[in-house]
Design an enzyme around this catalytic site. Structure first.
Site, PDB file in Angstrom:
ATOM      1  N   ASP A 120      68.781 -15.373   5.677  1.00  0.00           N
ATOM      2  CA  ASP A 120      68.506 -16.760   5.322  1.00  0.00           C
ATOM      3  C   ASP A 120      68.705 -17.132   3.856  1.00  0.00           C
ATOM      4  O   ASP A 120      69.491 -18.005   3.525  1.00  0.00           O
ATOM      5  CB  ASP A 120      67.080 -17.116   5.730  1.00  0.00           C
ATOM      6  CG  ASP A 120      66.873 -17.072   7.234  1.00  0.00           C
ATOM      7  OD1 ASP A 120      67.578 -16.303   7.906  1.00  0.00           O
ATOM      8  OD2 ASP A 120      66.000 -17.781   7.740  1.00  0.00           O
TER       9      ASP A 120
ATOM     10  N   SER B  50      61.855 -23.170   9.842  1.00  0.00           N
ATOM     11  CA  SER B  50      62.888 -22.239  10.266  1.00  0.00           C
ATOM     12  C   SER B  50      64.026 -23.015  10.901  1.00  0.00           C
ATOM     13  O   SER B  50      63.821 -24.088  11.479  1.00  0.00           O
ATOM     14  CB  SER B  50      62.306 -21.252  11.280  1.00  0.00           C
ATOM     15  OG  SER B  50      63.327 -20.625  12.021  1.00  0.00           O
TER      16      SER B  50
END
Length: 556
Positions: free
Chosen positions: A122, A472
């Site tokens: 990420d 997320s």
């Protein structure tokens, strides 16, 4: 060709430097060749990075084949899934700048001529891209690739299935055994999580920017093609060095717009609205938050992957990946931009053939027959978010595109999670989680645990969640993040009280609290900024210098 590495290899006075290089095995012959950094974020804790040692070996093989000398070094890397739902998530976004800084320090100190960046997950991918912009030496990226989806109870599953399974179990919708099955079989292999979450979104953005080879983003971690692409990238970096092509010639205002356009078309993670502006900034470019909304209005949503849809990255890969998405977008993109292949985007796309035409037509829609008429992300503003907020509108049920309900106010993720799990949240409620922004958190934690619990408990079509934190890429539903100004800066979200009516109107891009301006002002005048309980360590420094989410949460 003047090499930066001459600073440590040429001249009588560099005899000590050459002596040290010989201590690691460099020959006199190699002293005349370009030195290439292989920047690897391999470690043994992240599934997306556990295989990167093999990818880096392939990169080094390609560099040697093309006449260069590779030197590998590593950066840190955090698994957002493991860091989720506790104190560890405060460190995820701040790690982006640490990664960028560490790459700068290593590359500048050792005078590398070029670099191949090998990230996967990420914050690690944007950290590498930010370093490429800051350093502006020839650079190319090999993203590590997605994991295969799991297969549980006769259905494909992923990490989000497990998070939502916790809420399902709490609400007695599944058994202990079914939750254990999800735990055991959902995360199936090495690679980034198998849906279009933040890691895979950023890999797609890397390819759309022209910084990785065509097809790299969707080529899976366990696919032999990933090794071939890694070798080819190792060879390409040598061409970039020889021709003096640096990232600033590839990442331009046009290619940034291309990336945002692709992001809208694939319905990527809301975190792209943090990372792309931060990347643009390091290239001396501007990407205001409003640009996402402008392009969302004009870019149809063409690919409906998890969490909004039921397809996975493996399906996008079989359908042709990002190159076919970009072919579908056609004139919405500037196809004259340069890529690390040495070709323009138009030249790259002209050489793409679709191997699976039926699947490609099924997975990647067209401009005239899209999944949704607008792109994945919408920017909402109003008296609750004067500087903006972000939502993945393509993952919202039609019944929740316009919603009004009472605020349920929590000053931390943990408080909200307890209320959700204790079943005190009711249909129609609007959960407010504040003091979780970049400064207030600090670190702007992701809220996957509460959003997944809401989904698992069957409330995703009746309950909204608003936060100055973030989500997320796996979050779905009416979840609005990046509210700015954040609560710790005295933004309006700090003054909402339990029961205030919150009005959400995604089509009209508005987010408001139904409280008179004079009442909000009175609440602000009586407000005292909370004292941070972070007293030492990196987060103290981060808290002092981090900027607003609307501008990428970069450090000043």
């Amino acid at each position: 060709m003047k090499l930066r590495s001459n600073d440590v290899t040429k001249g009588m006075e560099r005899a000590p430097h050459r002596s040290l290089l010989k201590a690691v095995g460099v020959t006199d012959y190699e002293m005349d060749l370009p030195f290439i950094a292989v920047v690897n974020s391999w470690n043994e804790i992240i599934p997306g990075h556990i295989h990167l040692d093999k990818v880096a070996e392939a990169v080094k093989a390609g560099i040697r084949l093309a006449g260069g000398v590779p030197f590998e070094f590593s950066t840190i890397g955090i698994c957002d899934g493991i860091a989720m739902g506790h104190e560890g998530m405060k460190y995820s976004l701040p790690s982006r700048e640490l990664i960028e800084d560490s790459i700068e320090v290593m590359v500048q100190a050792h005078r590398f001529d070029g670099m191949v960046l090998v990230p996967c997950c990420d914050k690690i991918v944007p950290g590498h891209l930010m370093a490429a912009g800051r350093l502006d030496i020839p650079a190319a990226v090999v993203t590590g690739g997605p994991m295969l989806p799991g297969f549980v109870h006769d259905e494909n599953k992923d990490l989000i299935s497990v998070f939502e399974g916790v809420g399902e179990r709490q609400n007695d919708r599944i058994s202990d055994k079914e939750l254990k099955d999800l735990e055991d079989y959902s995360c199936h292999s090495a690679g980034s999580c198998s849906g279009l979450f933040t890691a895979n979104t950023m890999a797609c953005m890397t390819e759309a920017l022209g910084m990785s080879l065509p097809g790299c983003a969707s080529t899976h971690a366990v696919d032999a093609k990933k090794i071939r692409l890694a070798k080819e990238t190792g060879m390409k970096i040598m061409q970039l060095v020889e021709n003096g092509i640096t990232p600033s010639q590839i990442v331009t205002q046009s290619s940034i717009d291309n990336a945002v356009c692709v992001d809208m078309a694939i319905g990527g993670s809301t975190n792209s609205a943090l990372h792309l502006p931060a990347i643009a900034r390091e290239f001396g470019l501007d990407l205001p938050l409003d640009r996402f909304d402008e392009m969302s209005r004009t870019t149809p949503h063409l690919v409906n992957l998890r969490p909004g849809g039921n397809q996975f990255l493996i399906d996008l890969d079989k359908a042709g990946g990002i190159p076919v998405v970009m072919q579908r977008l056609g004139d919405l993109l500037d196809q004259d931009v340069l890529t690390i292949s040495g070709n323009t985007l138009q030249e790259n796309l002209s050489g793409i053939t679709v191997v699976n035409p039926k699947m490609s037509a099924s997975i990647i829609k067209t401009l005239t027959d899209p999944v949704h008429p607008e792109g994945g992300i919408a920017i909402l503003k109003g008296n609750l978010a004067p500087e903006g907020s972000v939502i993945k509108q393509t993952a919202v049920h039609p019944d929740m595109m316009v919603h009004s309900g009472p605020a349920r106010v929590f000053d931390s993720e943990e408080e909200a999670m307890h209320a959700i799990m204790d079943r005190t949240i009711k249909p129609g409620d609007v959960i407010i989680i504040r003091f979780e922004g970049p400064m207030g958190g600090p670190g702007m934690r992701e809220m996957l645990s509460p959003t997944a619990a809401i989904a698992g408990m069957g409330l995703i079509e009746s309950v909204a969640l608003i936060t100055d934190g973030r989500f997320s890429g796996g979050t779905r539903g009416p979840c609005i993040g990046h509210v700015t100004p954040e609560a710790a800066h005295g933004g309006p979200i700090a003054f909402i009280k339990e029961g205030d009516i919150i009005e959400i109107d995604i089509p009209n891009r508005s987010l408001n609290v139904k409280v008179p301006p004079e009442v909000l002002k009175e609440r602000k005048d009586q407000w005292d900024r909370p004292v941070s309980n972070i007293k030492k360590g990196y987060l103290v420094r981060y808290q002092r210098s981090v900027g607003t989410a609307s501008k990428g949460s970069v450090l000043s």
